[in-house]
Design a protein around this motif. Sequence first.
Motif, PDB file in Angstrom:
ATOM      1  N   LEU A  44      64.517 -25.326  55.893  1.00 36.30           N
ATOM      2  CA  LEU A  44      63.308 -25.449  56.701  1.00 36.30           C
ATOM      3  C   LEU A  44      62.124 -25.888  55.850  1.00 36.30           C
ATOM      4  O   LEU A  44      62.091 -25.689  54.642  1.00 36.30           O
ATOM      5  CB  LEU A  44      62.999 -24.119  57.388  1.00 36.30           C
ATOM      6  CG  LEU A  44      64.089 -23.618  58.355  1.00 36.30           C
ATOM      7  CD1 LEU A  44      63.720 -22.260  58.911  1.00 36.30           C
ATOM      8  CD2 LEU A  44      64.305 -24.612  59.484  1.00 36.30           C
ATOM      9  N   ASN A  45      61.133 -26.442  56.489  1.00 31.77           N
ATOM     10  CA  ASN A  45      59.963 -26.977  55.813  1.00 31.77           C
ATOM     11  C   ASN A  45      59.147 -25.864  55.159  1.00 31.77           C
ATOM     12  O   ASN A  45      58.938 -24.805  55.742  1.00 31.77           O
ATOM     13  CB  ASN A  45      59.090 -27.742  56.822  1.00 31.77           C
ATOM     14  CG  ASN A  45      58.081 -28.624  56.138  1.00 31.77           C
ATOM     15  OD1 ASN A  45      57.274 -28.157  55.346  1.00 31.77           O
ATOM     16  ND2 ASN A  45      58.130 -29.907  56.442  1.00 31.77           N
ATOM     17  N   THR A  46      58.674 -26.134  53.940  1.00 30.37           N
ATOM     18  CA  THR A  46      57.854 -25.166  53.230  1.00 30.37           C
ATOM     19  C   THR A  46      56.566 -24.859  53.986  1.00 30.37           C
ATOM     20  O   THR A  46      56.072 -23.724  53.972  1.00 30.37           O
ATOM     21  CB  THR A  46      57.500 -25.681  51.825  1.00 30.37           C
ATOM     22  OG1 THR A  46      58.695 -26.015  51.130  1.00 30.37           O
ATOM     23  CG2 THR A  46      56.742 -24.634  51.032  1.00 30.37           C
ATOM     24  N   SER A  47      56.025 -25.859  54.655  1.00 27.63           N
ATOM     25  CA  SER A  47      54.800 -25.649  55.431  1.00 27.63           C
ATOM     26  C   SER A  47      55.027 -24.625  56.527  1.00 27.63           C
ATOM     27  O   SER A  47      54.167 -23.766  56.791  1.00 27.63           O
ATOM     28  CB  SER A  47      54.336 -26.972  56.048  1.00 27.63           C
ATOM     29  OG  SER A  47      54.091 -27.944  55.054  1.00 27.63           O
ATOM     30  N   ASP A  48      56.187 -24.683  57.185  1.00 26.28           N
ATOM     31  CA  ASP A  48      56.501 -23.708  58.225  1.00 26.28           C
ATOM     32  C   ASP A  48      56.613 -22.305  57.635  1.00 26.28           C
ATOM     33  O   ASP A  48      56.245 -21.309  58.271  1.00 26.28           O
ATOM     34  CB  ASP A  48      57.807 -24.080  58.928  1.00 26.28           C
ATOM     35  CG  ASP A  48      57.693 -25.392  59.697  1.00 26.28           C
ATOM     36  OD1 ASP A  48      56.572 -25.729  60.103  1.00 26.28           O
ATOM     37  OD2 ASP A  48      58.723 -26.073  59.873  1.00 26.28           O
ATOM     38  N   GLN A  49      57.123 -22.229  56.417  1.00 27.45           N
ATOM     39  CA  GLN A  49      57.246 -20.944  55.742  1.00 27.45           C
ATOM     40  C   GLN A  49      55.867 -20.330  55.517  1.00 27.45           C
ATOM     41  O   GLN A  49      55.655 -19.137  55.752  1.00 27.45           O
ATOM     42  CB  GLN A  49      57.952 -21.139  54.405  1.00 27.45           C
ATOM     43  CG  GLN A  49      58.035 -19.879  53.549  1.00 27.45           C
ATOM     44  CD  GLN A  49      58.648 -20.173  52.191  1.00 27.45           C
ATOM     45  OE1 GLN A  49      59.508 -21.019  52.055  1.00 27.45           O
ATOM     46  NE2 GLN A  49      58.189 -19.470  51.184  1.00 27.45           N
ATOM     47  N   LEU A  50      54.912 -21.143  55.075  1.00 27.40           N
ATOM     48  CA  LEU A  50      53.555 -20.654  54.841  1.00 27.40           C
ATOM     49  C   LEU A  50      52.905 -20.203  56.148  1.00 27.40           C
ATOM     50  O   LEU A  50      52.179 -19.204  56.185  1.00 27.40           O
ATOM     51  CB  LEU A  50      52.712 -21.745  54.179  1.00 27.40           C
ATOM     52  CG  LEU A  50      53.146 -22.156  52.765  1.00 27.40           C
ATOM     53  CD1 LEU A  50      52.305 -23.330  52.269  1.00 27.40           C
ATOM     54  CD2 LEU A  50      53.038 -20.981  51.807  1.00 27.40           C
ATOM     55  N   ILE A  51      53.171 -20.956  57.223  1.00 30.02           N
ATOM     56  CA  ILE A  51      52.628 -20.578  58.530  1.00 30.02           C
ATOM     57  C   ILE A  51      53.186 -19.224  58.961  1.00 30.02           C
ATOM     58  O   ILE A  51      52.453 -18.355  59.452  1.00 30.02           O
ATOM     59  CB  ILE A  51      52.963 -21.650  59.583  1.00 30.02           C
ATOM     60  CG1 ILE A  51      52.206 -22.947  59.263  1.00 30.02           C
ATOM     61  CG2 ILE A  51      52.602 -21.170  60.991  1.00 30.02           C
ATOM     62  CD1 ILE A  51      52.625 -24.122  60.119  1.00 30.02           C
ATOM     63  N   ALA A  52      54.496 -19.036  58.773  1.00 29.04           N
ATOM     64  CA  ALA A  52      55.135 -17.768  59.146  1.00 29.04           C
ATOM     65  C   ALA A  52      54.541 -16.607  58.354  1.00 29.04           C
ATOM     66  O   ALA A  52      54.250 -15.538  58.907  1.00 29.04           O
ATOM     67  CB  ALA A  52      56.641 -17.859  58.913  1.00 29.04           C
ATOM     68  N   LYS A  53      54.326 -16.817  57.048  1.00 32.51           N
ATOM     69  CA  LYS A  53      53.746 -15.760  56.220  1.00 32.51           C
ATOM     70  C   LYS A  53      52.324 -15.437  56.675  1.00 32.51           C
ATOM     71  O   LYS A  53      51.918 -14.271  56.710  1.00 32.51           O
ATOM     72  CB  LYS A  53      53.749 -16.184  54.745  1.00 32.51           C
ATOM     73  CG  LYS A  53      55.130 -16.179  54.102  1.00 32.51           C
ATOM     74  CD  LYS A  53      55.041 -16.533  52.630  1.00 32.51           C
ATOM     75  CE  LYS A  53      56.412 -16.442  51.959  1.00 32.51           C
ATOM     76  NZ  LYS A  53      56.331 -16.767  50.511  1.00 32.51           N
ATOM     77  N   GLY A  54      51.567 -16.482  57.003  1.00 35.25           N
ATOM     78  CA  GLY A  54      50.205 -16.266  57.471  1.00 35.25           C
ATOM     79  C   GLY A  54      50.170 -15.439  58.739  1.00 35.25           C
ATOM     80  O   GLY A  54      49.341 -14.530  58.880  1.00 35.25           O
ATOM     81  N   LEU A  55      51.068 -15.734  59.671  1.00 35.73           N
ATOM     82  CA  LEU A  55      51.132 -14.977  60.922  1.00 35.73           C
ATOM     83  C   LEU A  55      51.494 -13.516  60.663  1.00 35.73           C
ATOM     84  O   LEU A  55      50.945 -12.605  61.299  1.00 35.73           O
ATOM     85  CB  LEU A  55      52.156 -15.615  61.869  1.00 35.73           C
ATOM     86  CG  LEU A  55      51.765 -16.982  62.460  1.00 35.73           C
ATOM     87  CD1 LEU A  55      52.927 -17.561  63.254  1.00 35.73           C
ATOM     88  CD2 LEU A  55      50.524 -16.849  63.341  1.00 35.73           C
TER      89      LEU A  55
END
Length: 341
Positions: A312-323
Amino acid sequence: MSDPTKPRSDTGPPGIALPGRAGGNPLGRLTEAGHMGLLVAIALLVVVGLVTKPAAFATTSNLVSILSLAATIGVITVGATFVIIGGGIDLSVGAIMALASVWATTVATQEFGPVVMAICAILVGTGTGLVNGVLIAYGRLVPFIATLAMLVAARGLAQRMSDRKTQLIQPENSAIVELSTTRVLGVPLLVYIFALVVALGWVLLNRTTFGRRTYAVGGNPEAARLAGIDVRRHTMLLYALSGLCCGIAAVLIMARTTTGSSTHGDLYELDAIAAVIIGGTLLTGGRGTIIGSILGLLIFTLITNLFILNGLNTSDQLIAKGLIIVVAVLLQRRNLKERAP
């Protein structure tokens, strides 16, 4: 007036937050309601891994990879837990770790051997953390500003010392690298170092005067001062402790990567602070546990691992962590309102 440094029950002077009765029992801490929620979250992530990538996730090598990844940030998280419980914040931990790794891998330092390299990294980390503590406790700087300035300065100094180049550990100093390659019962030595730091951190927070003073200072600095605690001195020591953990983490990342680099630890401060918050430590200080922080760290590490395994995209990972961070803070606020009289 009673001495807040002596063991006591859950009750204490008004305004001073104290660890609960479960603080004397690690198993009791682990089974607290908040920690049970973290354990459930970890179990769900494991189930996701077993369902989406069973062949890759459920392997010994992947488990070792998760533990190794958690070890470096985990040591920093222990120090961050003390600082935040004490009512502070440290944004410079990643940069301090980078500076310590660069200083320890310069040609001049490597000439003295691996032991001196490790000592150098630990001393640089502790000294830099001590500077943070002096600026905050005696210079009266806001922790956010002081550590933000240190983040920039330490990263810049690391870049200048290394000339923006990655410094390799020389073959004669391979003992540092062996912390990552040598395994006992199939587990790298650096994971045991991480476990030792967690254990010592738990004892320091829950079994010593230093730990009780940390809760008192974070809960209500003025009440702690009136109770006889040297708040400024204790605050300084908390940041020195955080720096010490950064120095140890620098040794671990040197072992994992065989390098010292000014890019090491990028955004580690966010991961460490997020793990502490998810683990139930209040950003306002006075409440929190080492076990909760480590469980929060494992959640983040598992998320990272699952994203990598599933491509999965690293950007999506950062979004998930932020949430996750936002949800954790909102839950903290709701719990505080429910507990308020």
